[in-house]
Write a protein that holds these residues in place. Structure first.
Motif, PDB file in Angstrom:
ATOM      1  N   ALA A 200      28.580  40.880  36.700  1.00 39.20           N
ATOM      2  CA  ALA A 200      29.361  39.840  37.374  1.00 39.20           C
ATOM      3  C   ALA A 200      29.320  38.530  36.605  1.00 39.20           C
ATOM      4  O   ALA A 200      30.360  37.873  36.406  1.00 39.20           O
ATOM      5  N   PHE A 201      28.123  38.128  36.173  1.00 34.59           N
ATOM      6  CA  PHE A 201      27.961  36.828  35.521  1.00 34.59           C
ATOM      7  C   PHE A 201      28.358  36.843  34.042  1.00 34.59           C
ATOM      8  O   PHE A 201      28.371  35.778  33.415  1.00 34.59           O
ATOM      9  N   SER A 202      28.631  37.996  33.504  1.00 33.72           N
ATOM     10  CA  SER A 202      29.031  38.065  32.093  1.00 33.72           C
ATOM     11  C   SER A 202      30.469  38.567  31.948  1.00 33.72           C
ATOM     12  O   SER A 202      31.369  37.806  31.580  1.00 33.72           O
ATOM     13  N   THR A 203      30.696  39.827  32.289  1.00 35.24           N
ATOM     14  CA  THR A 203      32.009  40.431  32.064  1.00 35.24           C
ATOM     15  C   THR A 203      33.101  39.780  32.903  1.00 35.24           C
ATOM     16  O   THR A 203      34.165  39.406  32.381  1.00 35.24           O
ATOM     17  N   ILE A 204      32.875  39.654  34.215  1.00 44.96           N
ATOM     18  CA  ILE A 204      33.916  39.083  35.084  1.00 44.96           C
ATOM     19  C   ILE A 204      34.183  37.625  34.714  1.00 44.96           C
ATOM     20  O   ILE A 204      35.344  37.185  34.650  1.00 44.96           O
ATOM     21  N   VAL A 205      33.126  36.877  34.439  1.00 46.99           N
ATOM     22  CA  VAL A 205      33.291  35.473  34.048  1.00 46.99           C
ATOM     23  C   VAL A 205      34.045  35.373  32.725  1.00 46.99           C
ATOM     24  O   VAL A 205      34.902  34.494  32.546  1.00 46.99           O
ATOM     25  N   ILE A 215      44.214  37.661  36.307  1.00 50.00           N
ATOM     26  CA  ILE A 215      43.452  38.878  36.018  1.00 50.00           C
ATOM     27  C   ILE A 215      42.003  38.697  36.456  1.00 50.00           C
ATOM     28  O   ILE A 215      41.376  39.626  36.972  1.00 50.00           O
ATOM     29  N   GLY A 216      41.485  37.485  36.265  1.00 49.24           N
ATOM     30  CA  GLY A 216      40.091  37.210  36.604  1.00 49.24           C
ATOM     31  C   GLY A 216      39.778  37.387  38.075  1.00 49.24           C
ATOM     32  O   GLY A 216      38.653  37.755  38.439  1.00 49.24           O
ATOM     33  N   PHE A 217      40.740  37.119  38.961  1.00 42.29           N
ATOM     34  CA  PHE A 217      40.556  37.371  40.389  1.00 42.29           C
ATOM     35  C   PHE A 217      41.075  38.748  40.788  1.00 42.29           C
ATOM     36  O   PHE A 217      40.642  39.313  41.794  1.00 42.29           O
ATOM     37  N   GLY A 218      42.020  39.274  40.007  1.00 36.10           N
ATOM     38  CA  GLY A 218      42.562  40.599  40.318  1.00 36.10           C
ATOM     39  C   GLY A 218      41.540  41.709  40.114  1.00 36.10           C
ATOM     40  O   GLY A 218      41.457  42.649  40.924  1.00 36.10           O
ATOM     41  N   VAL A 219      40.744  41.594  39.046  1.00 32.38           N
ATOM     42  CA  VAL A 219      39.735  42.630  38.775  1.00 32.38           C
ATOM     43  C   VAL A 219      38.707  42.722  39.900  1.00 32.38           C
ATOM     44  O   VAL A 219      38.408  43.824  40.381  1.00 32.38           O
ATOM     45  N   PRO A 220      38.116  41.609  40.374  1.00 26.21           N
ATOM     46  CA  PRO A 220      37.195  41.706  41.516  1.00 26.21           C
ATOM     47  C   PRO A 220      37.844  42.314  42.760  1.00 26.21           C
ATOM     48  O   PRO A 220      37.199  43.066  43.499  1.00 26.21           O
ATOM     49  N   ALA A 221      39.126  41.989  43.005  1.00 29.42           N
ATOM     50  CA  ALA A 221      39.812  42.558  44.171  1.00 29.42           C
ATOM     51  C   ALA A 221      39.938  44.073  44.038  1.00 29.42           C
ATOM     52  O   ALA A 221      39.721  44.816  45.014  1.00 29.42           O
ATOM     53  N   ILE A 222      40.246  44.546  42.836  1.00 25.63           N
ATOM     54  CA  ILE A 222      40.359  45.992  42.612  1.00 25.63           C
ATOM     55  C   ILE A 222      38.987  46.658  42.750  1.00 25.63           C
ATOM     56  O   ILE A 222      38.857  47.733  43.353  1.00 25.63           O
ATOM     57  N   LEU A 223      37.947  46.018  42.222  1.00 23.52           N
ATOM     58  CA  LEU A 223      36.594  46.563  42.348  1.00 23.52           C
ATOM     59  C   LEU A 223      36.172  46.648  43.817  1.00 23.52           C
ATOM     60  O   LEU A 223      35.517  47.601  44.234  1.00 23.52           O
ATOM     61  N   MET A 224      36.552  45.640  44.607  1.00 19.81           N
ATOM     62  CA  MET A 224      36.210  45.669  46.033  1.00 19.81           C
ATOM     63  C   MET A 224      36.977  46.752  46.757  1.00 19.81           C
ATOM     64  O   MET A 224      36.468  47.354  47.708  1.00 19.81           O
ATOM     65  N   LEU A 225      38.205  47.032  46.324  1.00 21.25           N
ATOM     66  CA  LEU A 225      38.978  48.142  46.896  1.00 21.25           C
ATOM     67  C   LEU A 225      38.263  49.464  46.638  1.00 21.25           C
ATOM     68  O   LEU A 225      38.138  50.308  47.540  1.00 21.25           O
TER      69      LEU A 225
END
Length: 586
Positions: A200-205, A215-225
């Motif tokens: 979370a603190f490396s790749t997503i950031v 894309i930076g907020f889209g990826v977390p949303a897809i991961l939460m799905l």
């Protein structure tokens, strides 16, 4: 041999087939669903935190003080809701349903946050040619707050229940190998949580900084799905333990009952008037905090008790055990309070500092501004095993204490390192600000100065060492005062400490901003950190940390000898032993 209907019902509730010793529910096959759910939830929600200060500042035209207060409030609500989520699962809904609600809530929150990046109308309008942005409207802020609120609800439901829900799957007594499997589960669980936090603190950031917010907020949303879907598809295989009640509800009942019975004269009461309940562990309440003893006084047996001996109204009559459990909690509050300042975060300001410094590591690769927290996590991951494998045997050899440093010493070491970290932050920020002014960037807060961001590494290393000592030592201290039946509450009040720290952090930021701007002066925490005095703010935190350390020493003196060492000397009392599986992970 035939089973009675009662036996069959009990076996079915525990996931045991009446025709076979093989469990129909639970077991290792459920672990991937649960761990994937928890890990991806952490990657998704943690991944949006480090850079959120930049999103609020640049895309919502929010002042640093306001943005920092919002982040403090968001974090505090998430931690408080963790207490509520645990209470809700224990007392009413059960862990499965609470995790399900939390997963859906996090998914909705992250989706709405992603939409704020995708739909321009959901953010303040900015003129691209002169980079001037309007303030956010009430409707735009409402959408933003809704997304953060849903994410907080999700975190508050998933995090306190996930590890216990996984343990439920391996708690079928008929399986003789469960204890070994349970230990293995806890090891893998904490390993996966540590790995997900680093991602979370490396790749997503990194994605947010280099590919943008869409894309930076889209990826977390897809991961939460994926997280929610993973948990839901495992539903047919789960052991779903029903809610049985909550310690927190019992504590509230004691306070209410004691208040209702406040006119009772305790000096006129005899031991037979104390209500012990069924299977009492304590027969007579202790003499300290005597006001609470009024909660367990039977005034009228005919009115207060049912024919089976149970209390007719639990809000008017509590057991001696309930009263003593609340007293145990109240006894640890002074030590708990010493952690509040220690846990005040400075992460958002560090991100702003790093954003103005040279972050090139090698070639064209730049360390993301929000990724410096990974240094703290890596340090923590190194220091804990080194302490356990090297320092503990050495300390035990010279002191005779098998646990190494006592819990109080560990907390003291952690506090000293947090003070040193804040002092280092002050020095580094003074250097950074002077360099920015010398290079002519006093009025250009987004300019990159000729100073390496690696100057921030020492403070994060010290923060990691502090995390390795203080929180673990504090929870160990809590366990020494709580019986095993209250072990889960040690983590609950630790989480409450995080929430209190966020509130204190917000108050300090507001106070500093208002006081430092009196008389028309530029606030220390102005949005342009090159004009402000973030170094003065760090110096203030250093001073307050030193005062807090003196308070900690006074509290330690009041508690007397370390209780954990006393318990080691009388280890025959198994009810007072620690359960290290519930120690905090950062």
């Amino acid at each position: 041999m035939e089973h009675s209907s009662t036996d069959v019902k009990v076996m079915e509730e525990n996931g045991i087939s009446s025709l076979s010793s093989t469990p129909t529910k639970g077991g290792l096959r459920t672990m991937p669903f649960i761990i994937v759910n928890e890990c991806l939830e952490k990657v998704a929600s943690y991944g949006i935190m480090p850079n959120m200060i930049l999103y609020l500042k640049n895309d919502y035209n929010m002042a640093i003080v306001n943005a920092t207060n919002l982040l403090y409030t968001w974090s505090a609500i998430s931690n408080i809701l963790s207490i509520f989520g645990a209470f809700l699962s224990d007392a009413y809904l059960g862990r499965f349903l609470v995790i399900f609600i939390g997963s859906i809530s996090s998914l909705l929150g992250l989706t709405i946050l992603w939409l704020t990046a995708m739909i321009p109308e959901l953010r303040p309008f900015c003129e691209s040619h002169n980079n001037v942005c309007n303030s956010a409207t009430a409707a735009q802020l409402a959408v933003l707050f809704l997304s953060l609120g849903l994410i907080s609800i999700g975190a508050g439901c998933v995090r306190p229940c996930s590890i216990a829900f996984g343990a439920d799957q391996l708690s079928i007594k008929e399986n003789s190998g469960n204890q070994r499997l349970l230990n293995s589960y806890f090891n893998w669980y904490y390993t996966s949580i540590g790995a997900s936090t680093l991602v979370a603190f490396s790749t997503i950031v990194y994605i947010q900084e280099n590919l943008g917010w869409k894309i930076g907020f889209g990826v977390p949303a897809i991961l939460m799905l994926i997280s929610a879907f993973s948990f839901i598809i495992g539903s047919p295989y789960y052991v779903k333990v029903k809610a049985k009640g909550s310690l927190l509800a019992g504590f509230v009942q004691v306070v209410v009952a004691a208040t209702k019975n406040r006119k009772i004269n305790l000096s006129e009461c005899i031991s037979d008037q104390y209500y012990q309940g069924h299977n009492p562990e304590v027969l007579v309440p202790t003499g300290n905090l005597r006001f609470l003893n009024k909660a367990c006084i039977i005034r009228n047996p005919t009115r207060d008790l049912n024919p089976d001996g149970s209390a007719s109204d639990p809000w008017s009559l509590c057991t001696v055990g309930q009263v003593e459990s609340l007293k145990k909690l109240l006894r640890v509050l002074p030590m708990w309070s010493t952690s509040i300042f220690m846990m005040v975060s400075q992460g958002s300001f560090s991100t702003l500092q790093a954003n103005t410094m040279d972050r090139r590591l090698f070639g064209n690769f730049k360390i993301p501004s929000g990724s410096f927290t990974t240094i703290m996590i890596v340090t923590l991951s190194i220091v804990i095993p080194l302490y356990d494998r090297i320092m503990v045997p050495l300390v035990a050899k010279y002191t005779g204490q098998p646990r190494g440093f006592s819990s109080k010493v560990r907390m003291g070491i952690g506090l000293l390192f947090i003070i040193a970290a804040k002092a280092t932050s002050c020095i580094v920020e003074t250097m950074r600000r002077n360099a920015a002014i010398e290079e002519g960037f006093e009025y250009q807060p987004d300019a990159i100065i000729n100073m390496s961001a690696l100057w921030l590494v020492p403070e994060f290393v010290m923060l990691g060492i502090a995390e390795a000592f203080y929180p673990v030592g504090q929870v160990e201290f809590f366990y020494s005062y709580f019986p095993k039946s209250m072990s889960s509450f040690a983590m609950a009040i630790f989480t409450l400490g995080l929430a209190a720290a966020d509130v204190v952090g917000s108050v300090v930021v507001n106070t500093v901003d208002k006081v430092s701007s009196i008389g028309g002066n530029v606030s220390w925490l102005t949005t342009n950190i090159n004009q402000g005095h973030l170094n003065y703010y760090y110096a203030l935190l250093t001073f307050l940390g030193s005062i807090n350390f003196l308070y900690f020493l006074a509290v330690c003196r009041a508690y007397g000898p370390d209780r954990a060492e006393e318990l080691d000397a009388s280890a025959s009392n198994a009810d007072e032993q620690y359960d290290y599986r519930e120690l905090p992970s950062s």
